[in-house]
Design a protein around this motif. Structure first.
Motif, PDB file in Angstrom:
ATOM      1  N   SER A 163       0.809  -1.208   0.000  1.00 31.24           N
ATOM      2  CA  SER A 163       0.000   0.000   0.000  1.00 31.24           C
ATOM      3  C   SER A 163       0.851   1.272   0.000  1.00 31.24           C
ATOM      4  O   SER A 163       1.581   1.525   0.962  1.00 31.24           O
ATOM      5  CB  SER A 163      -0.909   0.015   1.229  1.00 31.24           C
ATOM      6  OG  SER A 163      -1.498   1.283   1.393  1.00 31.24           O
TER       7      SER A 163
ATOM      8  N   GLU B 256       2.082   6.900   5.285  1.00 32.52           N
ATOM      9  CA  GLU B 256       1.844   7.036   6.727  1.00 32.52           C
ATOM     10  C   GLU B 256       3.145   6.862   7.494  1.00 32.52           C
ATOM     11  O   GLU B 256       3.394   7.572   8.467  1.00 32.52           O
ATOM     12  CB  GLU B 256       0.802   6.023   7.197  1.00 32.52           C
ATOM     13  CG  GLU B 256      -0.609   6.358   6.790  1.00 32.52           C
ATOM     14  CD  GLU B 256      -1.614   5.295   7.219  1.00 32.52           C
ATOM     15  OE1 GLU B 256      -1.340   4.537   8.190  1.00 32.52           O
ATOM     16  OE2 GLU B 256      -2.676   5.211   6.585  1.00 32.52           O
TER      17      GLU B 256
ATOM     18  N   VAL C   8      -0.358   4.142   0.388  1.00 32.22           N
ATOM     19  CA  VAL C   8      -0.946   4.969   1.455  1.00 32.22           C
ATOM     20  C   VAL C   8      -0.280   4.634   2.789  1.00 32.22           C
ATOM     21  O   VAL C   8       0.083   5.528   3.562  1.00 32.22           O
ATOM     22  CB  VAL C   8      -2.479   4.787   1.510  1.00 32.22           C
ATOM     23  CG1 VAL C   8      -3.084   5.518   2.700  1.00 32.22           C
ATOM     24  CG2 VAL C   8      -3.114   5.257   0.208  1.00 32.22           C
TER      25      VAL C   8
END
Length: 181
Positions: free
Chosen positions: A22, A28, A24
């Motif tokens: 991921s 993070e 994303v």
């Protein structure tokens, strides 16, 4: 604790994305580093670590399902406003705007960053993005110019004309009036 070390966080995020994980999640993991860079804490990240962070963020944006959201547009634009002289923020704003198909704003940010970028791979990337946008807008002259500049960036490094430790922009040609590039 190790995930807060710039080298570890960047390497882990790069590896995650390269393995199809991921983007994303990778971003993070990079947020604490981003926050340090935005705060402009001189003890937080070296220039090389900032460069690596921007590289890995771009990789995450380029990944399948990695398109940045408006949250990243807001982060990058805010950082750019806070530190207008930080060229990496201008470059990254251009990248994010490109992914969000904000062509005019992307071209403006990338053109502003190009003369100040010292990393040949980021220069090449900026020219490639400008070329892609010119092609989308049927500006074939602008696209040809930008592709040529991207190739010149690559050639300077490949032929040893620019030492690896001094990957400067030099005198890139000015873009044509009215063109994205």
């Amino acid at each position: 604790l190790e995930r807060h070390l710039p080298e570890v966080a960047c390497a882990a995020a790069r590896r995650l994305v390269s393995l199809g994980g991921s983007p994303v999640l990778a971003r993070e993991w990079l947020l604490p580093l981003w926050d340090s860079m935005v705060r402009d804490d001189p003890l937080a990240l070296t220039d090389a670590q900032q460069y690596t962070l921007v590289q890995v963020l771009k990789i995450s944006f380029d990944a399948a399902n990695g398109k940045p959201g408006l949250d990243w547009l807001e982060r990058v634009e805010s950082a750019q406003r806070l530190q207008a002289r930080q060229v990496l923020f201008s470059y990254l704003a251009g990248v994010v705007c490109h992914h969000l198909q904000l062509w005019g704003k992307s071209a403006q940010m990338l053109r502003a960053a190009l003369p100040r970028l010292v990393q040949a791979d980021l220069q090449r990337s900026a020219w490639c993005l400008l070329a892609e946008m010119a092609q989308v807008q049927d500006d074939m002259d602008g696209a040809c110019h930008a592709w040529k500049q991207a190739a010149l960036c690559q050639d300077r490094v490949a032929t040893g004309q620019v030492p690896a430790t001094e990957l400067g922009l030099g005198g890139l040609a000015k873009s044509q009036k009215g063109s994205l590039v």
